[in-house]
Design an enzyme around this catalytic site. Structure first.
Site, mmCIF file in Angstrom:
data_model
loop_
_atom_site.group_PDB
_atom_site.id
_atom_site.type_symbol
_atom_site.label_atom_id
_atom_site.label_comp_id
_atom_site.label_asym_id
_atom_site.label_seq_id
_atom_site.Cartn_x
_atom_site.Cartn_y
_atom_site.Cartn_z
ATOM 1 N N CYS A 76 -25.294 -2.180 44.077
ATOM 2 C CA CYS A 76 -25.072 -0.856 43.491
ATOM 3 C C CYS A 76 -26.360 -0.044 43.451
ATOM 4 N N CYS A 81 -23.701 2.285 45.158
ATOM 5 C CA CYS A 81 -23.358 3.447 44.317
ATOM 6 C C CYS A 81 -24.482 4.473 44.165
ATOM 7 N N LYS A 84 -25.858 6.124 47.413
ATOM 8 C CA LYS A 84 -24.673 6.824 47.981
ATOM 9 C C LYS A 84 -24.372 8.095 47.204
ATOM 10 N N GLY A 215 -14.634 2.312 60.710
ATOM 11 C CA GLY A 215 -14.009 1.895 59.461
ATOM 12 C C GLY A 215 -13.445 3.134 58.784
ATOM 13 N N ALA A 216 -12.555 2.922 57.804
ATOM 14 C CA ALA A 216 -11.901 4.092 57.206
ATOM 15 C C ALA A 216 -11.610 3.897 55.730
ATOM 16 N N TYR A 218 -13.557 3.170 51.603
ATOM 17 C CA TYR A 218 -14.566 3.798 50.753
ATOM 18 C C TYR A 218 -15.888 4.037 51.500
ATOM 19 N N GLU A 222 -17.146 7.735 52.632
ATOM 20 C CA GLU A 222 -18.228 8.300 51.807
ATOM 21 C C GLU A 222 -19.474 8.563 52.660
ATOM 22 N N GLY A 307 -15.860 -3.440 56.089
ATOM 23 C CA GLY A 307 -15.598 -4.392 55.014
ATOM 24 C C GLY A 307 -16.804 -5.248 54.697
ATOM 25 N N ASP A 349 -18.088 -9.107 42.770
ATOM 26 C CA ASP A 349 -17.572 -9.032 44.140
ATOM 27 C C ASP A 349 -17.267 -10.395 44.747
ATOM 28 N N HIS A 487 -10.485 25.327 28.897
ATOM 29 C CA HIS A 487 -10.359 26.387 29.891
ATOM 30 C C HIS A 487 -11.711 27.055 30.129
ATOM 31 N N GLU A 492 -7.973 20.697 33.195
ATOM 32 C CA GLU A 492 -6.835 21.220 32.410
ATOM 33 C C GLU A 492 -5.571 21.297 33.265
HETATM 34 P P1 FAD Z 1 -24.229 -7.431 43.760
HETATM 35 O O1 FAD Z 1 -24.477 -6.164 43.049
HETATM 36 O O2 FAD Z 1 -23.951 -7.418 45.164
HETATM 37 O O3 FAD Z 1 -25.371 -8.435 43.357
HETATM 38 C C1 FAD Z 1 -25.501 -9.716 43.906
HETATM 39 C C2 FAD Z 1 -26.979 -10.073 43.959
HETATM 40 O O4 FAD Z 1 -27.117 -11.475 44.206
HETATM 41 C C3 FAD Z 1 -27.718 -9.378 45.094
HETATM 42 O O5 FAD Z 1 -28.941 -8.865 44.653
HETATM 43 C C4 FAD Z 1 -27.947 -10.501 46.111
HETATM 44 O O6 FAD Z 1 -29.068 -10.276 46.925
HETATM 45 C C5 FAD Z 1 -28.135 -11.682 45.173
HETATM 46 N N1 FAD Z 1 -27.904 -12.989 45.794
HETATM 47 C C6 FAD Z 1 -26.969 -13.324 46.718
HETATM 48 N N2 FAD Z 1 -27.051 -14.642 46.992
HETATM 49 C C7 FAD Z 1 -28.054 -15.136 46.213
HETATM 50 C C8 FAD Z 1 -28.606 -16.429 46.027
HETATM 51 N N3 FAD Z 1 -28.139 -17.486 46.706
HETATM 52 N N4 FAD Z 1 -29.628 -16.582 45.152
HETATM 53 C C9 FAD Z 1 -30.117 -15.528 44.463
HETATM 54 N N5 FAD Z 1 -29.633 -14.274 44.601
HETATM 55 C C10 FAD Z 1 -28.600 -14.097 45.455
HETATM 56 N N6 FAD Z 1 -18.964 0.526 43.054
HETATM 57 C C11 FAD Z 1 -18.688 1.468 42.132
HETATM 58 O O7 FAD Z 1 -18.216 1.144 41.043
HETATM 59 N N7 FAD Z 1 -18.940 2.793 42.379
HETATM 60 C C12 FAD Z 1 -19.481 3.224 43.540
HETATM 61 O O8 FAD Z 1 -19.684 4.422 43.729
HETATM 62 C C13 FAD Z 1 -19.778 2.248 44.524
HETATM 63 N N8 FAD Z 1 -20.329 2.622 45.688
HETATM 64 C C14 FAD Z 1 -20.631 1.668 46.623
HETATM 65 C C15 FAD Z 1 -21.184 2.086 47.827
HETATM 66 C C16 FAD Z 1 -21.480 1.172 48.788
HETATM 67 C C17 FAD Z 1 -22.091 1.638 50.094
HETATM 68 C C18 FAD Z 1 -21.226 -0.216 48.565
HETATM 69 C C19 FAD Z 1 -21.562 -1.226 49.611
HETATM 70 C C20 FAD Z 1 -20.683 -0.638 47.372
HETATM 71 C C21 FAD Z 1 -20.373 0.304 46.385
HETATM 72 N N9 FAD Z 1 -19.803 -0.067 45.171
HETATM 73 C C22 FAD Z 1 -19.497 0.887 44.240
HETATM 74 C C23 FAD Z 1 -19.509 -1.485 44.870
HETATM 75 C C24 FAD Z 1 -20.594 -2.108 43.947
HETATM 76 O O9 FAD Z 1 -21.870 -1.897 44.503
HETATM 77 C C25 FAD Z 1 -20.324 -3.603 43.802
HETATM 78 O O10 FAD Z 1 -18.988 -3.787 43.392
HETATM 79 C C26 FAD Z 1 -21.256 -4.243 42.765
HETATM 80 O O11 FAD Z 1 -22.598 -4.083 43.122
HETATM 81 C C27 FAD Z 1 -20.935 -5.730 42.647
HETATM 82 O O12 FAD Z 1 -21.796 -6.341 41.734
HETATM 83 P P2 FAD Z 1 -22.067 -7.917 41.775
HETATM 84 O O13 FAD Z 1 -22.911 -8.201 40.580
HETATM 85 O O14 FAD Z 1 -20.803 -8.646 41.950
HETATM 86 O O15 FAD Z 1 -22.897 -8.152 43.099
HETATM 87 P P1 NAP Z 2 -12.840 -2.247 52.866
HETATM 88 O O1 NAP Z 2 -12.259 -1.504 51.723
HETATM 89 O O2 NAP Z 2 -12.564 -3.683 53.013
HETATM 90 O O3 NAP Z 2 -12.391 -1.488 54.194
HETATM 91 C C1 NAP Z 2 -12.757 -1.901 55.475
HETATM 92 C C2 NAP Z 2 -12.402 -0.814 56.464
HETATM 93 O O4 NAP Z 2 -12.849 -1.196 57.757
HETATM 94 C C3 NAP Z 2 -10.900 -0.576 56.591
HETATM 95 O O5 NAP Z 2 -10.677 0.771 56.869
HETATM 96 C C4 NAP Z 2 -10.524 -1.461 57.793
HETATM 97 O O6 NAP Z 2 -9.387 -1.020 58.474
HETATM 98 C C5 NAP Z 2 -11.759 -1.269 58.656
HETATM 99 N N1 NAP Z 2 -12.012 -2.364 59.586
HETATM 100 C C6 NAP Z 2 -12.132 -3.685 59.288
HETATM 101 N N2 NAP Z 2 -12.442 -4.385 60.406
HETATM 102 C C7 NAP Z 2 -12.507 -3.489 61.420
HETATM 103 C C8 NAP Z 2 -12.783 -3.590 62.795
HETATM 104 N N3 NAP Z 2 -13.062 -4.765 63.350
HETATM 105 N N4 NAP Z 2 -12.763 -2.476 63.556
HETATM 106 C C9 NAP Z 2 -12.483 -1.281 63.000
HETATM 107 N N5 NAP Z 2 -12.223 -1.107 61.683
HETATM 108 C C10 NAP Z 2 -12.235 -2.203 60.907
HETATM 109 O O7 NAP Z 2 -14.411 -2.156 52.886
HETATM 110 P P2 NAP Z 2 -15.517 -1.138 52.408
HETATM 111 O O8 NAP Z 2 -15.197 0.279 52.716
HETATM 112 O O9 NAP Z 2 -16.744 -1.736 52.957
HETATM 113 O O10 NAP Z 2 -15.533 -1.294 50.835
HETATM 114 C C11 NAP Z 2 -15.743 -2.558 50.219
HETATM 115 C C12 NAP Z 2 -15.560 -2.436 48.747
HETATM 116 O O11 NAP Z 2 -16.702 -1.810 48.172
HETATM 117 C C13 NAP Z 2 -14.374 -1.580 48.336
HETATM 118 O O12 NAP Z 2 -13.226 -2.357 48.164
HETATM 119 C C14 NAP Z 2 -14.817 -0.946 47.052
HETATM 120 O O13 NAP Z 2 -14.284 -1.634 45.950
HETATM 121 C C15 NAP Z 2 -16.328 -1.049 47.057
HETATM 122 N N6 NAP Z 2 -16.842 0.332 47.147
HETATM 123 C C16 NAP Z 2 -16.596 1.178 46.111
HETATM 124 C C17 NAP Z 2 -17.011 2.487 46.201
HETATM 125 C C18 NAP Z 2 -16.722 3.433 45.079
HETATM 126 O O14 NAP Z 2 -16.390 2.988 44.003
HETATM 127 N N7 NAP Z 2 -16.830 4.723 45.284
HETATM 128 C C19 NAP Z 2 -17.679 2.927 47.318
HETATM 129 C C20 NAP Z 2 -17.915 2.033 48.347
HETATM 130 C C21 NAP Z 2 -17.486 0.729 48.245
HETATM 131 P P3 NAP Z 2 -7.908 -1.595 58.160
HETATM 132 O O15 NAP Z 2 -7.395 -0.801 57.007
HETATM 133 O O16 NAP Z 2 -7.197 -1.340 59.432
HETATM 134 O O17 NAP Z 2 -8.057 -3.052 57.864
#
Ligand code: FAD
Ligand code: NAP
Length: 512
Positions: A76, A81, A84, A215-216, A218, A222, A307, A349, A487, A492
């Site tokens: 994040c 987050c 982004k 991909g299509a 979040y 975004e 994904g 996650d 308003h 609203e």
């Molecule tokens: P993470 O935050 O992924 O933390 C895991 C940590 O563990 C990492 O630092 C990793 O390096 C570390 N780690 C892994 N393996 C080991 C190991 N063996 N030993 C020690 N450390 C290790 N969510 C929202 O709510 N709003 C958003 O707007 C949003 N935007 C996003 C945009 C993008 C581009 C992405 C990719 C995700 C977004 N998310 C958003 C999702 C959000 O970031 C995740 O859901 C959240 O960070 C998950 O938290 P976590 O604690 O499970 O894991």
């Molecule tokens: P995702 O939700 O798993 O979506 C993956 C996308 O990639 C789908 O559109 C999928 O299509 C496509 N795809 C997968 N394999 C492909 C391939 N081989 N070729 C072409 N397209 C392919 O993954 P994500 O967008 O990375 O998001 C991961 C998670 O992060 C989300 O579930 C969300 O919870 C979190 N996140 C949250 C925010 C937020 O809160 N604003 C922002 C970013 C991420 P199909 O539908 O056809 O499978």
């Protein structure tokens, strides 16, 4: 016995005698060791420490395939987050500057954007957050170890430093919060070699230039949204539908708006190969699955947003018998975040079926800490989690999609109230508001309990957060009608909604 000293890390000294003695005495280095210092892991470790536990948190970032690295705080803060939302804000400002002229601001010359300035400012902010997390851990007396953790047994974690040094820590309880990392397609030549992911985009020093986003969901939409917004030629390649799992009418509005905003879409297309030309450009070949035709174009960057995969492989879970879901590789969890092995918990996650969102990871982590310390028995409620997709026209929702509500309650069992509204801010700026829409999906009978609320428009997340509270309290359509609006706001419009979809009447809001 040295091995039983609390708080001292023993380098390479785990023996079966030691494990046996420890189990009998229940004496460990820590009460809790958390592997993963992201949103969830940090929240859990700080909460447990505040409740009097001796806690260590391990965080280690494996560089991305392209070599990008970052600091403490997880996805994040570093590659999710935060950067982004800030890049989204940069893009929104571009639109605001264009609007500003209509509001009398004299802006001479073309408006252009400098990636390096934006990136440096955002990266500096992220670094300040990394530092802030370290300070907070120190203040709360959580031991932070920048090591890669894996499990030895249900009370023992092995850590490996960057320099390859090994250490062992023991704990009464172990929590796994290691999150996930972006996928690369495995069957596309050149994909990994030449492509980047969300682990890289926010840390680029130079503009990615003309970009193909594959991909299509979040991440794809975004990223494509802010890249378009800052003026880059951006194409989204969609193999099936956009925003799978979301209400598809709303997904259509989001992509229609992006289309009008300048994002190109290659619908029903799948990439075949990525080749680096001598000019340095990336030539992508893809197939249009509708026609079977093959196409080629060149890009400066290819961003894979296909994904994410859980970070379970290096944890040694199989040896301990921690059960994983075969198809996803994620950890199977009970409602109390327990794994199949006693004393080992997981959430965020990495958890099978859990939302991949920061607030759920944080809340689950805090609640787990409270339960582990005997301060509460409250379980995380994963129902009705609100979320926002930060696309150029933001989309926020809570509860069921119209499709899902229909599936569960039948077409005749639901009533959908909807409205196409025009944000006041759009009017003077002469912006098209065709996709600014909201719908409230309700039960048809009785009090008309709200099943789902969907909103596209400016600040959709801010609008929906408050309604999520109402939703959590079991709000009904009549509660909405009893609520007085603020308003003039876009929010609203939600409490004014009165046209049912079933009526077929024009849902365009007119007047105040
Ligand atoms: P993470 O935050 O992924 O933390 C895991 C940590 O563990 C990492 O630092 C990793 O390096 C570390 N780690 C892994 N393996 C080991 C190991 N063996 N030993 C020690 N450390 C290790 N969510 C929202 O709510 N709003 C958003 O707007 C949003 N935007 C996003 C945009 C993008 C581009 C992405 C990719 C995700 C977004 N998310 C958003 C999702 C959000 O970031 C995740 O859901 C959240 O960070 C998950 O938290 P976590 O604690 O499970 O894991
Ligand atoms: P995702 O939700 O798993 O979506 C993956 C996308 O990639 C789908 O559109 C999928 O299509 C496509 N795809 C997968 N394999 C492909 C391939 N081989 N070729 C072409 N397209 C392919 O993954 P994500 O967008 O990375 O998001 C991961 C998670 O992060 C989300 O579930 C969300 O919870 C979190 N996140 C949250 C925010 C937020 O809160 N604003 C922002 C970013 C991420 P199909 O539908 O056809 O499978």
């Amino acid at each position: 016995m040295a091995a039983l000293c609390r708080g001292r890390h023993r380098w390479k000294r785990t023996s079966s005698l030691h494990v046996l003695t420890r189990t009998l005495t229940g004496n460990y280095d820590y009460d809790l060791v958390v592997i993963g210092g992201g949103s969830g892991g940090l929240a859990c470790s700080k909460e447990a420490a505040q409740l009097g536990q001796k806690v260590a948190v391990l965080d280690y970032v494996e560089p991305s395939v392209q070599g990008t690295k970052w600091g403490l705080g997880g996805t994040c803060v570093n590659v999710g987050c935060i950067p982004k939302k800030l890049m989204h804000q940069a893009a929104l400002l571009g639109t605001a500057v264009k609007d500003a002229k209509k509001y009398g601001w004299q802006i001479s010359g073309p408006i252009c954007h400098d990636w390096a300035t934006m990136a440096e400012a955002i990266q500096n902010h992220v670094r300040s957050l990394n530092w802030g997390h370290r300070v907070q851990l120190q203040d709360k007396k959580v031991k932070y170890l920048n090591i890669k953790g894996s499990l030895v047994d249900e009370h023992t974690v092995k850590g490996l430093t960057k320099a390859g040094k090994e250490m062992t820590l023991t704990a009464k309880d172990i929590v796994i919060a290691t999150g996930g990392r972006p996928n690369y397609p495995t069957n596309i030549p050149g994909a990994m070699e030449h492509g980047i992911t969300s682990d890289d985009i926010f840390w680029l020093k130079k503009s990615p230039g003309k970009t193909l986003v594959v991909g299509a969901s979040y991440v794809a939409l975004e990223c494509a949204g802010f890249l378009t917004g800052i003026g880059l030629d951006t194409t989204v390649m969609v193999r099936s539908i956009a925003l799978r799992g979301f209400d598809q009418q709303m997904a259509g509005l989001v992509t229609d708006y992006m289309d009008a905003y300048g994002t190109k879409f290659a619908w029903k297309c799948v990439p075949k190969s990525v080749e680096k030309l001598s000019s340095g450009a990336l030539q992508v070949t893809w197939t249009d699955t509708h026609t079977g035709d093959e196409h080629k174009d060149t890009y400066d960057s290819v961003l894979w947003a296909v994904g994410r995969a859980p970070e379970t492989k290096a944890l040694g879970l199989d040896k301990l018998g921690v059960e994983l879901k075969k198809e996803t590789g994620k950890i199977i969890l009970g409602s109390d975040e327990s794994t199949s092995v006693p004393n080992i918990y997981a959430f965020g996650d990495i958890g099978e079926g859990r939302p991949e969102l920061t607030p759920t990871a944080i809340k689950a982590g805090k609640l787990l800490a409270r339960r582990l310390t005997g301060h509460s028995t409250e379980l995380m409620n994963y129902d009705n989690v609100p979320t926002t997709v930060f696309t150029p026209l933001e989309y926020a929702c809570v509860g069921l999609s119209e499709e899902e509500a229909e599936k569960r309650h039948g077409k005749d069992g639901i009533e959908v109230y909807h409205a196409f509204y025009k944000p006041l801010e759009f009017i003077v700026a002469e912006r098209d508001a065709s996709q600014c829409y909201l719908k409230v999906v309700c039960e048809r009978g009785g009090q008309q309990k709200i099943l789902g609320l969907h909103f596209t428009g400016p600040n959709a997340g801010e609008v929906t957060q408050g309604f999520a509270l109402g939703f959590q309290c079991g709000a009904t359509y009549s509660h909405l009608l009893q609520t007085v609006g603020i308003h003039p706001t876009c929010a609203e419009e939600v409490i004014k909604v009165n046209i049912t979809k079933r009526s077929g009447l024009d849902a365009t809001v007119t007047g105040c």
